[in-house]
Design an enzyme around this catalytic site. Structure first.
Site, mmCIF file in Angstrom:
data_model
loop_
_atom_site.group_PDB
_atom_site.id
_atom_site.type_symbol
_atom_site.label_atom_id
_atom_site.label_comp_id
_atom_site.label_asym_id
_atom_site.label_seq_id
_atom_site.Cartn_x
_atom_site.Cartn_y
_atom_site.Cartn_z
ATOM 1 N N THR A 5 -11.672 -12.424 -6.671
ATOM 2 C CA THR A 5 -13.025 -12.110 -5.930
ATOM 3 C C THR A 5 -13.367 -13.764 -5.346
ATOM 4 O O THR A 5 -12.675 -14.654 -5.704
ATOM 5 C CB THR A 5 -14.106 -12.012 -6.802
ATOM 6 O OG1 THR A 5 -15.495 -12.095 -6.490
ATOM 7 C CG2 THR A 5 -14.211 -12.913 -8.222
ATOM 8 N N ASP A 35 -1.944 -2.119 -3.960
ATOM 9 C CA ASP A 35 -3.287 -2.444 -3.644
ATOM 10 C C ASP A 35 -3.975 -1.228 -3.551
ATOM 11 O O ASP A 35 -3.356 0.158 -3.421
ATOM 12 C CB ASP A 35 -3.443 -2.811 -1.910
ATOM 13 C CG ASP A 35 -3.082 -4.094 -1.812
ATOM 14 O OD1 ASP A 35 -2.852 -5.005 -2.998
ATOM 15 O OD2 ASP A 35 -2.914 -4.594 -0.692
ATOM 16 N N ARG A 78 -5.300 -5.785 -10.891
ATOM 17 C CA ARG A 78 -6.130 -6.556 -10.222
ATOM 18 C C ARG A 78 -7.386 -5.942 -10.183
ATOM 19 O O ARG A 78 -7.684 -4.733 -10.038
ATOM 20 C CB ARG A 78 -5.849 -6.658 -8.748
ATOM 21 C CG ARG A 78 -6.889 -7.449 -7.936
ATOM 22 C CD ARG A 78 -6.438 -7.118 -6.406
ATOM 23 N NE ARG A 78 -5.172 -7.732 -6.068
ATOM 24 C CZ ARG A 78 -4.334 -7.309 -5.070
ATOM 25 N NH1 ARG A 78 -4.619 -6.339 -4.410
ATOM 26 N NH2 ARG A 78 -3.243 -7.969 -4.777
ATOM 27 N N LYS A 101 0.878 -1.294 -0.018
ATOM 28 C CA LYS A 101 0.069 -0.143 0.045
ATOM 29 C C LYS A 101 1.036 1.156 0.054
ATOM 30 O O LYS A 101 1.669 1.326 0.761
ATOM 31 C CB LYS A 101 -0.984 0.015 1.329
ATOM 32 C CG LYS A 101 -1.960 -0.989 1.383
ATOM 33 C CD LYS A 101 -2.849 -0.961 2.291
ATOM 34 C CE LYS A 101 -3.895 -2.399 2.076
ATOM 35 N NZ LYS A 101 -3.258 -3.756 1.769
ATOM 36 N N ARG A 150 -11.354 -6.845 10.541
ATOM 37 C CA ARG A 150 -12.240 -6.260 9.339
ATOM 38 C C ARG A 150 -12.479 -7.443 8.653
ATOM 39 O O ARG A 150 -13.866 -7.369 7.777
ATOM 40 C CB ARG A 150 -11.108 -5.261 8.408
ATOM 41 C CG ARG A 150 -11.132 -4.157 9.197
ATOM 42 C CD ARG A 150 -10.390 -2.909 8.161
ATOM 43 N NE ARG A 150 -8.890 -3.418 7.989
ATOM 44 C CZ ARG A 150 -8.070 -3.086 8.761
ATOM 45 N NH1 ARG A 150 -8.176 -2.310 9.940
ATOM 46 N NH2 ARG A 150 -6.888 -3.530 8.371
ATOM 47 N N ARG A 151 -11.858 -8.583 8.248
ATOM 48 C CA ARG A 151 -12.229 -9.914 7.767
ATOM 49 C C ARG A 151 -13.834 -10.358 8.361
ATOM 50 O O ARG A 151 -14.654 -10.759 7.760
ATOM 51 C CB ARG A 151 -11.451 -10.686 7.536
ATOM 52 C CG ARG A 151 -10.125 -10.392 6.714
ATOM 53 C CD ARG A 151 -10.593 -10.180 5.113
ATOM 54 N NE ARG A 151 -10.988 -9.057 4.851
ATOM 55 C CZ ARG A 151 -10.341 -7.907 4.635
ATOM 56 N NH1 ARG A 151 -9.164 -7.804 4.906
ATOM 57 N NH2 ARG A 151 -10.941 -6.817 4.317
HETATM 58 C C1 LIG Z 1 -6.746 -11.011 -3.311
HETATM 59 C C2 LIG Z 1 -7.623 -9.964 -3.239
HETATM 60 C C3 LIG Z 1 -7.082 -8.451 -3.208
HETATM 61 C C4 LIG Z 1 -7.968 -7.479 -2.695
HETATM 62 N N1 LIG Z 1 -7.346 -6.344 -2.916
HETATM 63 C C5 LIG Z 1 -8.060 -5.104 -2.709
HETATM 64 C C6 LIG Z 1 -7.548 -3.932 -2.929
HETATM 65 O O1 LIG Z 1 -6.600 -3.613 -3.123
HETATM 66 N N2 LIG Z 1 -8.351 -2.844 -2.603
HETATM 67 C C7 LIG Z 1 -9.793 -2.918 -2.138
HETATM 68 O O2 LIG Z 1 -10.563 -2.150 -2.044
HETATM 69 N N3 LIG Z 1 -10.053 -4.339 -1.940
HETATM 70 C C8 LIG Z 1 -9.629 -5.369 -2.214
HETATM 71 N N4 LIG Z 1 -9.934 -6.664 -2.078
HETATM 72 C C9 LIG Z 1 -11.358 -6.816 -1.567
HETATM 73 C C10 LIG Z 1 -12.376 -6.783 -2.214
HETATM 74 O O3 LIG Z 1 -12.564 -5.430 -3.068
HETATM 75 C C11 LIG Z 1 -13.840 -7.287 -2.010
HETATM 76 O O4 LIG Z 1 -14.175 -6.415 -0.795
HETATM 77 C C12 LIG Z 1 -13.730 -8.565 -1.449
HETATM 78 O O5 LIG Z 1 -12.990 -9.491 -2.227
HETATM 79 C C13 LIG Z 1 -15.379 -8.916 -1.053
HETATM 80 O O6 LIG Z 1 -15.827 -9.194 -2.390
HETATM 81 P P1 LIG Z 1 -15.894 -10.497 -3.157
HETATM 82 O O7 LIG Z 1 -16.084 -10.385 -4.691
HETATM 83 O O8 LIG Z 1 -14.818 -11.395 -3.033
HETATM 84 O O9 LIG Z 1 -17.449 -11.580 -2.600
HETATM 85 P P2 LIG Z 1 -18.585 -11.089 -1.833
HETATM 86 O O10 LIG Z 1 -19.197 -9.760 -2.510
HETATM 87 O O11 LIG Z 1 -18.099 -10.631 -0.377
HETATM 88 O O12 LIG Z 1 -19.355 -12.280 -1.941
HETATM 89 C C14 LIG Z 1 -20.206 -12.615 -2.968
HETATM 90 C C15 LIG Z 1 -20.585 -14.028 -2.935
HETATM 91 O O13 LIG Z 1 -19.615 -14.873 -2.987
HETATM 92 C C16 LIG Z 1 -19.630 -15.920 -2.107
HETATM 93 N N5 LIG Z 1 -18.613 -15.833 -0.785
HETATM 94 C C17 LIG Z 1 -17.947 -14.752 -0.660
HETATM 95 N N6 LIG Z 1 -17.002 -15.351 0.310
HETATM 96 C C18 LIG Z 1 -17.476 -16.470 0.622
HETATM 97 C C19 LIG Z 1 -16.900 -17.234 1.502
HETATM 98 N N7 LIG Z 1 -15.816 -17.063 2.572
HETATM 99 N N8 LIG Z 1 -17.208 -18.630 1.431
HETATM 100 C C20 LIG Z 1 -18.251 -19.024 0.730
HETATM 101 N N9 LIG Z 1 -19.070 -18.120 -0.231
HETATM 102 C C21 LIG Z 1 -18.232 -16.732 -0.286
HETATM 103 C C22 LIG Z 1 -21.061 -15.769 -1.410
HETATM 104 O O14 LIG Z 1 -22.049 -16.275 -2.248
HETATM 105 C C23 LIG Z 1 -21.190 -14.241 -1.521
HETATM 106 O O15 LIG Z 1 -22.739 -14.117 -1.625
HETATM 107 C C24 LIG Z 1 -9.437 -7.725 -2.594
HETATM 108 C C25 LIG Z 1 -9.761 -9.120 -2.489
HETATM 109 C C26 LIG Z 1 -9.110 -10.045 -2.866
HETATM 110 C C27 LIG Z 1 -9.649 -11.503 -3.105
#
Ligand SMILES: Cc1cc2nc3c(=O)[nH]c(=O)nc-3n(C[C@H](O)[C@H](O)[C@H](O)COP(=O)(O)OP(=O)(O)OC[C@H]3O[C@@H](n4cnc5c(N)ncnc54)[C@H](O)[C@@H]3O)c2cc1C
Length: 301
Positions: free
Chosen positions: A220, A130, A178, A96, A282-283
């Site tokens: 995602t 990031d 990303r 970051k 936060r997670r």
């Molecule tokens: C590798 C990585 C890097 C990232 N880097 C950044 C960054 O630089 N800046 C930033 O702002 N954000 C970052 N993020 C966070 C990202 O912006 C999202 O806030 C976060 O990934 C949640 O969105 P999602 O698309 O994963 O799924 P979500 O919108 O949380 O979930 C969508 C659906 O996926 C399924 N699901 C999700 N999680 C699970 C689980 N644990 N078990 C089972 N089903 C599940 C469910 O059906 C859910 O309804 C990063 C995420 C990842 C994975």
């Protein structure tokens, strides 16, 4: 019912943070954080590599207030890159810019980034910036733009919840990006608030970047998006080496391995470091169901 706000409260509670940090990452944190040291991060990357997964590591840090702290953070990144080379792991670096001094003085941040990218280049490695909250978007893109004139081993992340994401993706044509939904609480002036709209825009920018012929890192845990992107790539003849999937360490482990076994590159984002507490809380706040991790951690003590 344990709520999001409860974990957000805990993430900011200094007393509990101090106690927890003294204990070390236990109580479930270990399932989403590699540990506190570079060696632990490298061991985790190696373990994932053995399962066919690539890695990226992020040294968790809190705010930096002066040049010395920003320089220390940069030095840590450099040592981490050296460790990747000596461990021989398939792993790159995520960082970051605020940790490298962006809010203190842009030139400090540039200087630190150049030192990190020189080291990464020496090891033939890649550095991902990031994306932080929207107040840091322009400064981050401006630093990236300047760095891209000198380095090709650097990229960033673009958040699908922002209205401007499409224009940013267009401007970053040819860059390894990303693509993410976005993790911060942004106001309606700059970001979609409705999940369906975020989903739609997110999917659109991934496809836009892939059709541009640019390398896309689709980060995602959403299996609907993953399925759609696989089908989209197939339909448009986009080879598997033109994109990758990314997920956080400890989330959807089976799905990660399944994606890798299908021949896609699956990269796992591994956070590590002494400042693990805020990240862990936060997670939990993002998805209170993840309390299972914490409970499992307690039971396995
Ligand atoms: C590798 C990585 C890097 C990232 N880097 C950044 C960054 O630089 N800046 C930033 O702002 N954000 C970052 N993020 C966070 C990202 O912006 C999202 O806030 C976060 O990934 C949640 O969105 P999602 O698309 O994963 O799924 P979500 O919108 O949380 O979930 C969508 C659906 O996926 C399924 N699901 C999700 N999680 C699970 C689980 N644990 N078990 C089972 N089903 C599940 C469910 O059906 C859910 O309804 C990063 C995420 C990842 C994975």
């Amino acid at each position: 019912m344990i709520t999001r706000n409860f974990f957000l409260f805990l993430s900011q509670n200094a007393f509990i943070k101090n106690k927890a940090t003294k204990w070390g990452p236990k109580f479930g944190a270990k399932s989403v954080i590699a540990g506190e040291t570079i060696e632990e991060a490298m061991e985790t990357a190696r373990m994932l590599n053995e399962k066919g997964l690539s890695a990226t590591v992020d040294h968790l840090g809190e705010f930096v207030y002066n040049k010395a702290e920003a320089d220390d953070a940069a030095d840590y990144c450099i040592r981490t890159l050296d460790a990747m080379a000596s461990f021989g792991v398939d792993c790159n670096l995520s960082l970051k810019l605020t940790q490298l001094g962006l809010d203190i003085d842009r030139s400090i941040c540039m200087q630190n980034m150049r030192a990190i990218l020189d080291k990464a280049k020496k090891h033939n490695n890649f550095v991902r910036i990031d994306m932080e909250d929207s107040s840091h978007l322009e400064p981050t893109l401006s630093v990236l733009q300047e760095l891209r004139k000198e380095y090709d081993n650097v990229g960033t992340a673009i958040q699908g919840y922002l209205y401007r994401a499409e224009q940013d993706v267009e401007a970053l044509k040819g860059t390894n990006i990303r693509l993410i939904k976005g993790a911060y609480n942004e106001p309606p002036e700059v970001a979609y608030q409705d999940n369906d709209e975020v989903y739609k825009n997110y999917l659109a920018i991934i496809k836009q970047h892939m059709l541009n012929g640019s390398y896309a890192a689709v980060a995602t845990h959403d299996h609907h998006i993953i399925a759609e992107i696989k089908a989209f790539a197939e339909e448009h003849g986009i080879e598997k080496d033109r994109f990758e999937f990314q997920m956080l360490y400890g989330f959807r482990n089976e799905l990660q391995e399944e994606i890798a076994s299908e021949g896609y590159k699956m990269r796992v984002y591994i956070p590590f470091g002494k400042d693990w507490y805020g990240y862990f809380m936060r997670r939990l706040a993002e998805r209170p169901q993840n309390i299972t991790f914490a409970v499992r951690g307690l039971l396995s003590k």
